[in-house]
Design a protein around this motif. Structure first.
Motif, PDB file in Angstrom:
ATOM      1  N   THR A 162       0.673  -1.015  -0.071  1.00 24.80           N
ATOM      2  CA  THR A 162       0.146  -0.170   0.011  1.00 24.80           C
ATOM      3  C   THR A 162       0.834   1.160   0.088  1.00 24.80           C
ATOM      4  O   THR A 162       1.970   1.288   0.452  1.00 24.80           O
ATOM      5  N   ALA A 163       0.200   2.477  -0.339  1.00 20.17           N
ATOM      6  CA  ALA A 163       0.739   3.649  -0.589  1.00 20.17           C
ATOM      7  C   ALA A 163       0.010   4.653  -0.012  1.00 20.17           C
ATOM      8  O   ALA A 163      -1.037   4.856  -0.662  1.00 20.17           O
ATOM      9  N   GLY A 164      -0.011   4.765   1.352  1.00 19.36           N
ATOM     10  CA  GLY A 164      -1.054   5.977   1.981  1.00 19.36           C
ATOM     11  C   GLY A 164      -2.216   4.935   2.034  1.00 19.36           C
ATOM     12  O   GLY A 164      -1.981   3.940   2.425  1.00 19.36           O
ATOM     13  N   ASP A 165      -3.381   5.557   1.620  1.00 18.79           N
ATOM     14  CA  ASP A 165      -4.508   4.553   1.629  1.00 18.79           C
ATOM     15  C   ASP A 165      -4.997   3.894   0.304  1.00 18.79           C
ATOM     16  O   ASP A 165      -6.073   3.046   0.256  1.00 18.79           O
ATOM     17  N   GLU A 166      -3.986   4.013  -0.560  1.00 20.24           N
ATOM     18  CA  GLU A 166      -4.309   3.057  -1.835  1.00 20.24           C
ATOM     19  C   GLU A 166      -3.449   1.877  -1.830  1.00 20.24           C
ATOM     20  O   GLU A 166      -2.404   1.649  -1.405  1.00 20.24           O
ATOM     21  N   LEU A 167      -4.247   0.840  -2.130  1.00 19.65           N
ATOM     22  CA  LEU A 167      -3.827  -0.618  -2.396  1.00 19.65           C
ATOM     23  C   LEU A 167      -3.232  -0.735  -3.776  1.00 19.65           C
ATOM     24  O   LEU A 167      -4.031  -0.604  -4.718  1.00 19.65           O
ATOM     25  N   MET A 168      -1.776  -0.982  -3.987  1.00 18.81           N
ATOM     26  CA  MET A 168      -1.176  -1.089  -5.137  1.00 18.81           C
ATOM     27  C   MET A 168      -1.202  -2.446  -5.557  1.00 18.81           C
ATOM     28  O   MET A 168      -1.241  -2.698  -6.746  1.00 18.81           O
ATOM     29  N   PHE A 169      -0.546  -3.367  -4.551  1.00 22.15           N
ATOM     30  CA  PHE A 169      -0.534  -4.836  -5.074  1.00 22.15           C
ATOM     31  C   PHE A 169      -1.081  -5.718  -4.005  1.00 22.15           C
ATOM     32  O   PHE A 169      -0.909  -5.323  -2.827  1.00 22.15           O
ATOM     33  N   ALA A 201      -7.264   4.540 -13.949  1.00 23.72           N
ATOM     34  CA  ALA A 201      -6.718   3.893 -15.295  1.00 23.72           C
ATOM     35  C   ALA A 201      -7.903   4.449 -16.538  1.00 23.72           C
ATOM     36  O   ALA A 201      -7.250   4.556 -17.392  1.00 23.72           O
ATOM     37  N   ALA A 202      -9.251   4.650 -16.105  1.00 24.04           N
ATOM     38  CA  ALA A 202      -9.986   4.977 -17.230  1.00 24.04           C
ATOM     39  C   ALA A 202      -9.549   6.366 -17.725  1.00 24.04           C
ATOM     40  O   ALA A 202     -10.055   6.584 -18.727  1.00 24.04           O
ATOM     41  N   ALA A 203      -8.821   7.250 -16.963  1.00 32.39           N
ATOM     42  CA  ALA A 203      -8.510   8.613 -17.428  1.00 32.39           C
ATOM     43  C   ALA A 203      -7.538   8.632 -18.615  1.00 32.39           C
ATOM     44  O   ALA A 203      -7.153   9.374 -19.173  1.00 32.39           O
ATOM     45  N   LEU A 204      -6.951   7.234 -18.797  1.00 32.09           N
ATOM     46  CA  LEU A 204      -5.937   7.291 -20.018  1.00 32.09           C
ATOM     47  C   LEU A 204      -6.420   5.834 -20.588  1.00 32.09           C
ATOM     48  O   LEU A 204      -6.181   4.786 -20.448  1.00 32.09           O
ATOM     49  N   PRO A 205      -6.969   6.144 -21.747  1.00 33.59           N
ATOM     50  CA  PRO A 205      -7.406   5.063 -22.568  1.00 33.59           C
ATOM     51  C   PRO A 205      -6.216   4.176 -23.352  1.00 33.59           C
ATOM     52  O   PRO A 205      -5.168   4.824 -23.519  1.00 33.59           O
ATOM     53  N   LEU A 206      -6.914   3.057 -23.502  1.00 36.64           N
ATOM     54  CA  LEU A 206      -5.858   2.393 -24.391  1.00 36.64           C
ATOM     55  C   LEU A 206      -5.477   2.757 -25.960  1.00 36.64           C
ATOM     56  O   LEU A 206      -4.397   2.680 -26.552  1.00 36.64           O
ATOM     57  N   ALA A 207      -6.466   3.318 -26.411  1.00 34.08           N
ATOM     58  CA  ALA A 207      -6.564   3.811 -27.931  1.00 34.08           C
ATOM     59  C   ALA A 207      -5.629   5.291 -27.695  1.00 34.08           C
ATOM     60  O   ALA A 207      -5.798   6.068 -26.879  1.00 34.08           O
ATOM     61  N   ARG A 266      -2.376  -3.484 -19.106  1.00 28.88           N
ATOM     62  CA  ARG A 266      -2.615  -2.777 -17.812  1.00 28.88           C
ATOM     63  C   ARG A 266      -2.003  -1.405 -18.057  1.00 28.88           C
ATOM     64  O   ARG A 266      -0.906  -1.401 -18.778  1.00 28.88           O
ATOM     65  N   ILE A 267      -2.854  -0.354 -17.853  1.00 26.59           N
ATOM     66  CA  ILE A 267      -2.525   0.901 -18.043  1.00 26.59           C
ATOM     67  C   ILE A 267      -2.253   1.468 -16.362  1.00 26.59           C
ATOM     68  O   ILE A 267      -3.205   1.214 -15.630  1.00 26.59           O
ATOM     69  N   ASP A 268      -1.091   2.203 -16.292  1.00 25.70           N
ATOM     70  CA  ASP A 268      -0.910   2.947 -15.083  1.00 25.70           C
ATOM     71  C   ASP A 268      -0.753   4.290 -15.245  1.00 25.70           C
ATOM     72  O   ASP A 268      -0.177   4.934 -16.024  1.00 25.70           O
ATOM     73  N   ALA A 269      -2.202   4.931 -15.035  1.00 25.41           N
ATOM     74  CA  ALA A 269      -2.637   6.444 -15.480  1.00 25.41           C
ATOM     75  C   ALA A 269      -1.528   7.124 -14.739  1.00 25.41           C
ATOM     76  O   ALA A 269      -1.189   8.378 -15.365  1.00 25.41           O
ATOM     77  N   GLU A 270      -1.093   7.044 -13.663  1.00 24.69           N
ATOM     78  CA  GLU A 270      -0.470   8.199 -12.914  1.00 24.69           C
ATOM     79  C   GLU A 270       0.780   8.118 -13.717  1.00 24.69           C
ATOM     80  O   GLU A 270       1.518   9.257 -13.931  1.00 24.69           O
ATOM     81  N   GLN A 271       1.612   6.883 -13.937  1.00 29.80           N
ATOM     82  CA  GLN A 271       3.007   6.883 -14.799  1.00 29.80           C
ATOM     83  C   GLN A 271       2.881   7.214 -16.179  1.00 29.80           C
ATOM     84  O   GLN A 271       3.748   7.329 -16.781  1.00 29.80           O
ATOM     85  N   ARG A 272       1.435   6.849 -16.636  1.00 28.65           N
ATOM     86  CA  ARG A 272       1.377   7.056 -18.244  1.00 28.65           C
ATOM     87  C   ARG A 272       1.908   5.976 -18.918  1.00 28.65           C
ATOM     88  O   ARG A 272       2.874   6.107 -19.749  1.00 28.65           O
ATOM     89  N   LYS A 273       1.791   4.779 -18.317  1.00 29.29           N
ATOM     90  CA  LYS A 273       2.522   3.306 -18.924  1.00 29.29           C
ATOM     91  C   LYS A 273       1.464   2.614 -19.248  1.00 29.29           C
ATOM     92  O   LYS A 273       0.459   2.377 -18.767  1.00 29.29           O
ATOM     93  N   LEU A 274       1.984   1.523 -20.324  1.00 36.59           N
ATOM     94  CA  LEU A 274       1.094   0.873 -20.654  1.00 36.59           C
ATOM     95  C   LEU A 274       1.991  -0.688 -20.821  1.00 36.59           C
ATOM     96  O   LEU A 274       3.177  -0.705 -21.067  1.00 36.59           O
ATOM     97  N   PHE A 275       1.480  -1.640 -20.093  1.00 41.18           N
ATOM     98  CA  PHE A 275       2.170  -3.043 -20.033  1.00 41.18           C
ATOM     99  C   PHE A 275       1.381  -3.967 -20.605  1.00 41.18           C
ATOM    100  O   PHE A 275       0.236  -4.131 -20.479  1.00 41.18           O
ATOM    101  N   LEU A 276       2.075  -4.703 -21.588  1.00 41.76           N
ATOM    102  CA  LEU A 276       1.652  -6.160 -22.079  1.00 41.76           C
ATOM    103  C   LEU A 276       2.249  -7.310 -21.280  1.00 41.76           C
ATOM    104  O   LEU A 276       3.427  -7.287 -21.370  1.00 41.76           O
TER     105      LEU A 276
END
Length: 253
Positions: free
Chosen positions: A106-113, A140-146, A229-239
């Motif tokens: 966790t990071a603060g109140d956010e569950l990451m893994f 994640a929805a804030a950064l679309p796959l498209a 998987r999209i990490d919106a905070e880091q603006r990353k895409l993982f396949l």
């Protein structure tokens, strides 16, 4: 006399049993036992400052009741693997019960893994490795796959700095991009977090051996991809492939 003798044997047997349990756990004999291990995630990323890995040993014998926590520890987490050491009371390990490990970051109140599969407790194991999976962020929805993505890593081997290996995904599933030498186009089947790339048509230009090698590895990674998987905070895409291994990492362009 006989009665007194029998009562005296029970504590002795209990002491022997406790020593055996602690010894089997591979650890400190004293008041309890200690097991060491690591919390592991597959993503190549640093965790934010203040992130914490929490590990619990739980009694999960009753499927219709909450797990009972036998022991718990929390340690600062920055990267994978994160080492931990957890102490527990061997007398709480009962015959016929089922015990398992649970881990989270966790990071603060956010569950990451968090762990998504059962990691059964083995008292004879010298150590334990707990694999945790990334929890989808509500952002994640804030950064679309498209969109357009620039490759940062292919199968853990990095990429050549001066090459632009790109992937463009349209809303209708059409894909295009540049492998580092040749342009390509085709389509992908996308459903929920699942993605499968179809056959890709490519131009046939010849480039340096290094560029062609990266392009070949890139196309192989796309062929192996099964989830994204999209990490919106880091603006990353993982396949990732069928085993969950990240085969390609991108940043948004």
């Amino acid at each position: 006399m006989e009665r007194t003798l029998l009562m005296g044997r029970r504590p002795a047997m209990a002491l022997i049993t406790g020593v055996m349990l602690a010894s089997i756990a591979g650890v400190a004999l004293g008041d309890g036992a200690t097991i060491t291990g690591t919390v592991v995630y597959r993503e190549r990323m640093l965790l934010p400052e203040g992130a914490v890995a929490t590990v619990r040993l739980e009694d999960v014998s009753l499927a219709d009741a909450p797990a009972r926590v036998i022991a718990e520890t929390s340690v600062p987490a920055r990267t994978s693997p994160t080492a931990f050491s957890i102490a527990f009371d061997p007398s709480q390990i009962e015959a016929g019960h089922t015990y398992a490990w649970r881990a989270s970051i966790t990071a603060g109140d956010e569950l990451m893994f968090t762990t998504t599969e059962r990691h059964t407790f083995d008292p004879q194991a010298a150590g334990v490795e707990l694999l945790v999976q990334r929890v989808a962020s509500s952002e994640a929805a804030a950064l679309p796959l498209a969109g357009a993505w620039l490759a940062e890593d292919i199968n853990g081997g990095g990429v050549i700095d001066y090459l632009q290996t790109t992937l463009e995904i349209a809303a209708d599933g059409k894909v295009s991009g540049n492998g580092g030498c040749n342009r390509f186009s085709g389509s992908a089947t996308i459903e929920s977090d699942k993605i499968t790339f179809g056959e890709l048509a490519s131009t046939m230009m010849a480039c340096t051996e290094a560029a062609m090698d990266q392009e070949m590895k890139f196309h192989a990674a796309l062929a192996d991809a099964r989830t994204y998987r999209i990490d919106a905070e880091q603006r990353k895409l993982f396949l990732s492939d069928t085993a969950g291994k990240v085969v390609a990492q991108f940043s948004a362009m």
